[in-house]
Motif scaffolding. Structure first.
Motif, PDB file in Angstrom:
ATOM      1  N   PHE A  87       0.796  -1.215   0.000  1.00 23.37           N
ATOM      2  CA  PHE A  87       0.000   0.000   0.000  1.00 23.37           C
ATOM      3  C   PHE A  87       0.838   1.279   0.000  1.00 23.37           C
ATOM      4  O   PHE A  87       0.360   2.334  -0.369  1.00 23.37           O
TER       5      PHE A  87
ATOM      6  N   LEU B 273       3.901 -10.900   4.244  1.00 21.25           N
ATOM      7  CA  LEU B 273       3.234 -11.598   5.340  1.00 21.25           C
ATOM      8  C   LEU B 273       2.581 -10.659   6.338  1.00 21.25           C
ATOM      9  O   LEU B 273       1.540 -10.970   6.896  1.00 21.25           O
ATOM     10  N   LEU B 274       3.179  -9.503   6.527  1.00 20.80           N
ATOM     11  CA  LEU B 274       2.587  -8.580   7.497  1.00 20.80           C
ATOM     12  C   LEU B 274       1.380  -7.846   6.926  1.00 20.80           C
ATOM     13  O   LEU B 274       0.459  -7.516   7.645  1.00 20.80           O
ATOM     14  N   TYR B 275       1.404  -7.583   5.637  1.00 19.18           N
ATOM     15  CA  TYR B 275       0.358  -6.722   5.108  1.00 19.18           C
ATOM     16  C   TYR B 275      -0.609  -7.381   4.136  1.00 19.18           C
ATOM     17  O   TYR B 275      -1.608  -6.798   3.771  1.00 19.18           O
TER      18      TYR B 275
ATOM     19  N   GLU C 127      -1.216  -3.463  -8.092  1.00 14.35           N
ATOM     20  CA  GLU C 127      -1.581  -4.769  -7.542  1.00 14.35           C
ATOM     21  C   GLU C 127      -1.383  -5.884  -8.561  1.00 14.35           C
ATOM     22  O   GLU C 127      -1.066  -7.010  -8.193  1.00 14.35           O
TER      23      GLU C 127
ATOM     24  N   THR D 157      -1.216 -10.913   4.563  1.00 10.52           N
ATOM     25  CA  THR D 157      -1.205 -12.252   5.123  1.00 10.52           C
ATOM     26  C   THR D 157      -2.249 -13.157   4.494  1.00 10.52           C
ATOM     27  O   THR D 157      -1.942 -14.270   4.074  1.00 10.52           O
ATOM     28  N   ASN D 158      -3.474 -12.654   4.458  1.00 12.90           N
ATOM     29  CA  ASN D 158      -4.556 -13.513   3.978  1.00 12.90           C
ATOM     30  C   ASN D 158      -4.313 -14.014   2.559  1.00 12.90           C
ATOM     31  O   ASN D 158      -4.552 -15.172   2.262  1.00 12.90           O
TER      32      ASN D 158
END
Lengths: 204, 204
Positions: free
Chosen positions: A31, A114-116, A57, A118-119
DNA sequence: AATAATATATGACAGTGTGTCATATGTCAA
DNA sequence: TTGACATATGACACACTGTCATATATTATT
């Protein structure tokens, strides 16, 4: 998915672009990443970027999927090496990501992913097991897994087992990063969790 | 944390502002939310916003934490109702979020929070159990939990158990949302997972 | 009551980035 | 050689952010 135009580019140009993108996505999470930065590094005009990709994206998802593909292949190899012991394979995988990943940029990219998102990542990984999506891969994996080891009644519970294991692994990774745990602490915590679910958390 | 100036505002003004912010954060996830939108809805000038908050995230974190506080209280109540059975309490909690949450806006806010800032939410929830942070809450919780039920050796393993359960719950919620599963399917999947980890996934 | 000190409000503005589009350039088949 | 189609390019309109100088309100001090 990048547009065909992108894939028509020379190997050289593709490589430069991907390098630039990876650098940016390692610097900051999706982001905060800016197209302006990527094209500056890659040395291409703004218009060209939109000739190749839908948007930021689009490029990111592409890179991520490529990396995940490799990861899945690696996991399969681990599963083989551990004679189908899913948990042992995952422990080694976890260890790999924490301590063996080659360079700083690679690690930062993973960290940001992974932090932002994750899903996105977790789900893509989990879906290795999803029968409805890709029969061949599912078969390949389930054949590797030593189900005799598992305490499961029906075959579809295997999917759940995998989801449980990955959910815990991802959770631990995020926690490690946010709390600044050492690699050893993180691996230790993961092992403890794995042992717990192996033997069951309720008294028999 | 919002600045003191914010808390000095009249109840009326605070309420209007929070309403506007919740609307925006229910509409889109944090990274797409715009301050411009919030101040337009709330009818305050741009400068004022920065008088009250550091930035977008400052406001967001505040709202999220407030909601999480309520959630934790609710979870404690459930734990009591289920006589310390952590898993049953979590099952009901899951059910509550899926089917009982009051209005659309509330649901969308939650959805955006869980899909795009999973780690933040999950970690805040998990930390209910973290001894190092808040002794009193930890004590309150552990006293409620019926540890005799658990197959654990040391007390600190209890933290792991909670982390495992929440990791799986969050994972399931994200999966449900992304794959568009029905509430029943999601609850069923969660139950299956819980039963698996209760009895242990490996054969004894 | 008058003045000073402090807190709050306001909106214009510079800076940064995004996605689009008209125009230029290249490629390739007829 | 020409036309059709693919690709390249950067100027531009639009959107949003965070800051700052100025205005206004509130409270304390004499």
């Amino acid at each position: 998915m990048p547009k065909q135009t992108f894939f028509n580019l020379s190997q050289q140009k593709i490589h430069t672009l991907i390098e630039a993108a990876e650098k940016e996505f390692a610097r900051v999470p999706l982001f905060e990443a800016s197209i302006a930065n990527i094209i500056k590094t890659a040395g291409i005009p703004r218009g060209s970027f939109y000739q190749y990709f839908e948007d930021k994206e689009d490029l990111y998802s592409y890179l991520l999927e490529e990396k995940l593909k490799k990861t899945k292949v690696y996991f399969l190899a681990l599963l083989r090496r551990h004679n189908g012991d899913m948990i042992e394979a995952m422990k080694e995988m976890y260890h790999y990501f924490l301590t063996i990943l080659p360079n700083e940029e690679e690690r930062n990219f993973l960290r940001n992913a992974l932090l932002y998102t994750t899903n996105k990542v977790e789900n893509s990984f989990t879906n290795m097991f999803d029968v409805t999506r890709d029969h061949t891969i599912f078969k390949e994996i389930t054949e590797l897994i030593d189900t005799s080891r598992f305490n499961i009644n029906e075959h579809h519970e295997l999917v759940h087992v995998f989801k449980i294991i990955t959910a815990i692994a991802f959770h631990n990774f995020v926690e490690k990063t946010l709390k600044g745990l050492t690699d050893e602490e993180a691996i230790q915590a993961f092992s403890t969790s794995m042992d717990l679910i192996k033997r069951g958390i309720y008294r028999q």
